[in-house]
Scaffold this motif. Sequence first.
Motif, mmCIF file in Angstrom:
data_model
loop_
_atom_site.group_PDB
_atom_site.id
_atom_site.type_symbol
_atom_site.label_atom_id
_atom_site.label_comp_id
_atom_site.label_asym_id
_atom_site.label_seq_id
_atom_site.Cartn_x
_atom_site.Cartn_y
_atom_site.Cartn_z
ATOM 1 N N ARG A 163 0.718 -1.192 0.015
ATOM 2 C CA ARG A 163 0.127 -0.175 -0.033
ATOM 3 C C ARG A 163 1.136 1.177 -0.017
ATOM 4 O O ARG A 163 1.814 1.446 0.460
ATOM 5 C CB ARG A 163 -0.995 0.028 1.300
ATOM 6 C CG ARG A 163 -0.377 0.115 2.574
ATOM 7 C CD ARG A 163 -1.146 -0.093 3.737
ATOM 8 N NE ARG A 163 -0.725 0.140 5.032
ATOM 9 C CZ ARG A 163 -1.296 -0.047 6.072
ATOM 10 N NH1 ARG A 163 -2.561 -0.640 6.238
ATOM 11 N NH2 ARG A 163 -0.592 0.149 7.315
ATOM 12 N N GLN A 164 0.222 2.236 -0.393
ATOM 13 C CA GLN A 164 0.950 3.545 -0.418
ATOM 14 C C GLN A 164 -0.086 4.713 -0.196
ATOM 15 O O GLN A 164 -0.910 4.917 -1.127
ATOM 16 C CB GLN A 164 1.589 3.621 -1.837
ATOM 17 C CG GLN A 164 2.554 5.041 -2.119
ATOM 18 C CD GLN A 164 3.377 5.195 -3.097
ATOM 19 O OE1 GLN A 164 3.059 4.545 -4.030
ATOM 20 N NE2 GLN A 164 4.362 5.909 -3.037
ATOM 21 N N ALA A 165 0.256 5.427 0.876
ATOM 22 C CA ALA A 165 -0.387 6.771 1.239
ATOM 23 C C ALA A 165 0.195 7.811 0.551
ATOM 24 O O ALA A 165 1.534 7.912 0.276
ATOM 25 C CB ALA A 165 -0.690 6.737 2.946
ATOM 26 N N GLY B 251 2.351 10.929 -0.023
ATOM 27 C CA GLY B 251 3.332 11.628 0.408
ATOM 28 C C GLY B 251 4.176 10.376 1.264
ATOM 29 O O GLY B 251 5.175 11.107 1.913
ATOM 30 N N LYS B 252 3.920 9.219 1.072
ATOM 31 C CA LYS B 252 4.568 7.990 1.740
ATOM 32 C C LYS B 252 5.100 7.137 0.875
ATOM 33 O O LYS B 252 4.684 7.183 -0.242
ATOM 34 C CB LYS B 252 3.802 7.421 2.841
ATOM 35 C CG LYS B 252 3.480 8.364 4.243
ATOM 36 C CD LYS B 252 2.696 7.721 5.183
ATOM 37 C CE LYS B 252 2.322 8.572 6.556
ATOM 38 N NZ LYS B 252 1.835 7.788 7.486
ATOM 39 N N GLU B 253 6.133 6.394 1.079
ATOM 40 C CA GLU B 253 6.500 5.277 0.352
ATOM 41 C C GLU B 253 5.859 4.079 0.532
ATOM 42 O O GLU B 253 4.974 3.828 1.501
ATOM 43 C CB GLU B 253 7.920 5.037 0.799
ATOM 44 C CG GLU B 253 9.003 6.213 0.615
ATOM 45 C CD GLU B 253 10.488 5.415 0.998
ATOM 46 O OE1 GLU B 253 11.341 6.234 0.715
ATOM 47 O OE2 GLU B 253 10.671 4.346 1.419
ATOM 48 N N ARG B 254 5.831 3.421 -0.573
ATOM 49 C CA ARG B 254 4.979 2.071 -0.682
ATOM 50 C C ARG B 254 5.474 1.194 0.332
ATOM 51 O O ARG B 254 6.776 1.001 0.558
ATOM 52 C CB ARG B 254 5.045 1.545 -2.050
ATOM 53 C CG ARG B 254 4.289 0.302 -2.565
ATOM 54 C CD ARG B 254 4.445 -0.256 -3.802
ATOM 55 N NE ARG B 254 5.683 -0.713 -4.151
ATOM 56 C CZ ARG B 254 6.175 -0.734 -5.418
ATOM 57 N NH1 ARG B 254 5.422 -0.671 -6.338
ATOM 58 N NH2 ARG B 254 7.247 -1.217 -5.540
ATOM 59 N N GLU B 255 4.623 0.502 1.151
ATOM 60 C CA GLU B 255 5.160 -0.106 2.180
ATOM 61 C C GLU B 255 4.314 -1.784 1.990
ATOM 62 O O GLU B 255 3.214 -1.941 1.473
ATOM 63 C CB GLU B 255 4.809 0.080 3.475
ATOM 64 C CG GLU B 255 3.273 0.390 3.782
ATOM 65 C CD GLU B 255 2.992 0.788 5.265
ATOM 66 O OE1 GLU B 255 3.993 0.832 5.981
ATOM 67 O OE2 GLU B 255 1.820 1.067 5.652
ATOM 68 N N SER C 253 2.353 -4.054 11.492
ATOM 69 C CA SER C 253 1.203 -2.869 11.700
ATOM 70 C C SER C 253 -0.224 -3.451 11.246
ATOM 71 O O SER C 253 -1.183 -2.861 11.786
ATOM 72 C CB SER C 253 1.346 -1.567 10.575
ATOM 73 O OG SER C 253 1.639 -2.191 9.264
ATOM 74 N N GLU D 27 -5.220 5.219 9.592
ATOM 75 C CA GLU D 27 -3.880 5.056 8.998
ATOM 76 C C GLU D 27 -3.796 4.092 8.059
ATOM 77 O O GLU D 27 -2.728 3.811 7.247
ATOM 78 C CB GLU D 27 -2.903 4.932 10.131
ATOM 79 C CG GLU D 27 -3.057 3.712 11.192
ATOM 80 C CD GLU D 27 -3.640 4.514 12.585
ATOM 81 O OE1 GLU D 27 -4.673 5.252 12.363
ATOM 82 O OE2 GLU D 27 -3.329 3.897 13.544
ATOM 83 N N ALA E 55 -5.066 4.333 2.072
ATOM 84 C CA ALA E 55 -3.815 4.177 1.237
ATOM 85 C C ALA E 55 -4.377 3.555 -0.060
ATOM 86 O O ALA E 55 -5.587 2.939 -0.274
ATOM 87 C CB ALA E 55 -2.758 3.523 1.670
#
Length: 126
Positions: A38-40, A42-46, A63, A89, A92
């Motif tokens: 997933r990618q939110a 402004g954040k990196e893909r996780e 998480s 949170e 994403a």
Amino acid sequence: QAQVVESGGGSVQAGGSLRLSCVTSGYIYGPKCVGWFRQAPGKEREFVASISLGDALTYYAESVKGRFNISRDVAKNTAYLQLNDSKPEDTAMYYCAATAPGSTYCGQRDSMFTIWGQGTQVTVSS
């Protein structure tokens, strides 16, 4: 040509549930592994979770452990990600990915997943 297609995203309130689906096609014997990332904004893909389609061995990010469940239906060439007890949170774009034909890898490393879907949006409101 191998490909994956996700579906099932949407909006849910915190504490709610969603089920994402990922259909694989174009494999002679099926991929070794299907993963969800997933990618939110402004954040990196996780990494979120992955499953070995042969023996159903699963891997989870800390998480989501205990809240999300990954499963597969080999007959339908489909992997599922059940999101339970959703949190804001978790919002994403969720991507399904599969390992390349012939790969023996299954785990958390996104570089080992070479077939990617277009993504499906999940929005969790508080």
